[in-house]
Design a protein around this motif. Structure first.
Motif, short mmCIF file in Angstrom:
data_model
loop_
_atom_site.label_atom_id
_atom_site.label_comp_id
_atom_site.label_asym_id
_atom_site.label_seq_id
_atom_site.Cartn_x
_atom_site.Cartn_y
_atom_site.Cartn_z
N SER A 58 -15.34 101.24 31.71
CA SER A 58 -13.95 101.66 31.49
C SER A 58 -13.27 101.74 32.86
O SER A 58 -12.96 102.82 33.35
N CYS A 63 -8.00 98.74 34.19
CA CYS A 63 -8.12 97.69 33.17
C CYS A 63 -6.74 97.23 32.67
O CYS A 63 -5.98 98.02 32.13
N SER A 118 -6.42 97.75 28.86
CA SER A 118 -6.78 99.09 28.34
C SER A 118 -7.94 98.98 27.37
O SER A 118 -7.89 99.51 26.26
N GLY A 165 -11.95 99.08 25.80
CA GLY A 165 -12.99 100.08 25.62
C GLY A 165 -13.62 99.91 24.25
O GLY A 165 -14.79 99.57 24.13
N ARG A 220 -4.24 100.22 31.80
CA ARG A 220 -4.54 101.46 32.53
C ARG A 220 -4.19 101.34 34.01
O ARG A 220 -4.11 102.34 34.72
N ASP A 263 -3.79 100.10 23.18
CA ASP A 263 -4.65 100.94 24.02
C ASP A 263 -5.97 101.16 23.29
O ASP A 263 -6.00 101.83 22.27
N SER A 310 -8.70 102.20 24.98
CA SER A 310 -9.54 103.01 25.86
C SER A 310 -10.46 103.87 25.02
O SER A 310 -10.07 104.34 23.94
N ARG A 311 -11.68 104.05 25.52
CA ARG A 311 -12.59 104.91 24.77
C ARG A 311 -12.10 106.34 24.83
O ARG A 311 -11.65 106.80 25.87
#
Lengths: 96, 417
Positions: B39, B43, B46, B48, B204, B370, B372-373
């Motif tokens: 992550s 990035c 974004s 994950g 991100r 998005d 993202s985790r």
């Protein structure tokens, strides 16, 4: 390998490298060599016609003539073909 | 990219011709999945977590069929981490056997010795290992703990398998600009070619851009370094805004968005460029009736982008012809007008505009995706009061037994842990 600064011999038989693809574009064409991963732009429709004629005629000079390249312009087209030969886009082939 | 010595009457520069767009992209980025084992703080996409709407194997193959028909010579595959898709190797083989060469970006997680041998055997494949620090300390601060070791192991495997000239790909930051020579040495050690790209305020990257972007004097340092290394270092045309320092850098020096480049994201959405994942730059989807071809050739957005730029606020600048106003995505995500200077304009016009922005960043556009985790929120829990054997009873508790203390028979949830 041709000598770097010498012009190609337009009285011999030439062709596009078998790993080269030609993609027509409004301004001419894109050439891509899958072996060297190099991209080249041909922005002159007559140069494209010369390239297309190469496999069907005995010499590069004949290909130029077929594409309507006059004697006065021949040195410029020879230079362009030489550049393509130097990057292996164009290679010599056995005479028919 | 090269152009043969052209007959002198072809006076139009390629960059002028490209402003009107091409019949098919030259450089197409295809992000296969939003899933990623890392992550990275910057990035672009974004990434994950995988998106459930991602293209299926057969849909992806249909896209490859279209690319073959359009003579898209090669695609740049990325993600996410593309190799975590279970059908990654299948799609790779499908593309290369259909005359679509593949260059893929990876953090190296799946580049085992066996995978490296497989890649080295395929002439139509190129690999790009991402690394953002020439030392573990600088790299892992951005890409995560252990990612430096993973990337180096992948490069070792590729070199051992005989893979020549793969790419070591670096996003230039404030912390790694002093490491350029070390990156070059690292690439040389593995028989790889160095590729440098620009940190963009996309995905991100927007959150860390202010902290990570190269300082002004570093831009100049980078420009000089790039000029000194010429075509031996690749840049993906990233730094054309630096051409305003004087001499143009190798490459097209043009924003290719929608003209020569575009992005296909994991769910099939087609954006003008990999740095512009936002509805504003969304041209269509490969699942639309006309497919990718229809989007590339017919989308209103792309047609619009293919009209010549006017220069706007930059028109009167003497360097406009070399920098063309810089990167559209960098302007967009920093809230600057698209027809004005790049935020990192070397003449300093971008800095002036950035300084005028409100202090909080609420006005900035956010990416439309998005993945993202979701990380557990790290809230400090209040310590249990020592004088209580169980949670306090609220004043509103209706249970008649609320607060009743039963001697020596605690229920499990009341046990102290």
């Amino acid at each position: 390998m041709p000598t770097v600064n010498a012009d190609m011999d337009i009285d011999r038989a030439w062709d596009l490298h078998p790993q080269v693809s030609v993609r027509p574009e409004p301004f001419g064409a894109l050439l891509y060599h899958f072996g060297t991963r190099r991209l080249s732009f041909v922005k002159d429709l007559r140069l494209l016609a010369v390239l297309r004629a190469l496999p069907h005629v005995p010499t590069a000079r004949a290909a130029c003539a077929q594409a309507g390249v006059g004697a006065a312009e021949l040195p410029r087209f020879t230079a362009a073909l030489t550049a393509l030969a130097r990057s292996s886009m164009v290679i010599e082939r056995a005479a028919p | 990219m090269t152009s043969p010595a052209l007959p002198a009457h072809s006076t139009r520069r390629l960059v002028d011709l490209f402003e009107y767009g091409l019949a098919a992209p030259i450089c197409l980025t295809w992000e296969l999945t939003y899933a990623c084992n890392l992550s990275c703080v910057h990035c672009l996409s974004s990434s994950g977590r995988r998106d459930p709407r991602e293209l299926s194997t057969s849909e992806a193959k249909a896209v490859i069929d279209e690319l073959e028909a359009m003579q898209v010579f090669y695609v740049n595959i990325g993600g996410g981490e593309p190799t975590v898709r279970p059908d990654f190797w299948d799609l790779l083989d499908y593309a290369t056997s259909h005359h679509v060469g593949v260059k893929f970006s990876t953090n190296g997680v799946r580049i085992t010795p066996e995978a490296a041998r497989r890649l080295a055997r395929n002439d139509y494949v190129d690999v790009q290992i991402s690394l953002d620090g020439a030392t573990a300390e600088v790299n892992d601060a951005v890409r995560g703990a252990g990612s430096y070791a993973t990337a180096l192991r992948a490069m070792e495997n590729l070199a051992a398998a005989g893979m020549k000239n793969f790419k070591l790909s670096v996003v230039c930051t404030r912390h790694n600009i002093p490491q350029m020579d070390a990156f070059k040495a690292l690439a040389d050690r593995y028989g790889a070619q160095l590729r440098l790209t620009r940190l963009r305020p996309s995905g991100r990257g927007a959150d860390v851009w202010d902290d990570l972007r190269p300082a002004r004097e570093q831009q100049r340092q980078l420009y000089d370094w790039l000029l000194a290394h010429g075509e031996s270092v690749l840049t993906g045309d990233s730094f054309f805004h630096l051409s305003a320092y004087g001499q143009a850098l190798p490459g097209l020096n043009l924003c290719g968005a929608g003209r020569v480049v575009c992005l296909v994201d994991p769910v099939g959405d087609v954006y003008a460029c990999p740095f512009a994942i936002h509805d504003e730059f969304l041209a269509g989807n490969v699942r639309d009736p006309g497919g990718f071809t229809g989007v590339w050739r017919e989308s209103a957005l792309f047609r619009d982008l293919r009209s010549p730029q006017t220069g706007g606020a930059c028109a009167s600048c003497g360097f406009y012809d070399t920098c063309k106003g810089g990167c559209m995505a960098a302007k967009f995500f920093t809230g600057l007008p698209l027809d004005g200077p790049d935020p990192e304009c070397v003449q300093g016009y971008g800095e002036d505009l950035l300084a005028e922005r409100p202090a909080d960043r609420a006005h900035l556009p956010r990416p439309s995706q998005d993945h993202s985790r979701r990380r557990p929120v790290d809230l400090p829990l209040p310590a249990r009061r020592a004088d209580l054997e169980r949670p306090p009873v609220s004043d509103c508790a209706q249970d008649p037994l609320a607060g009743l203390r039963l001697a020596r028979t605690p229920s499990p949830q009341h046990e102290k842990s």
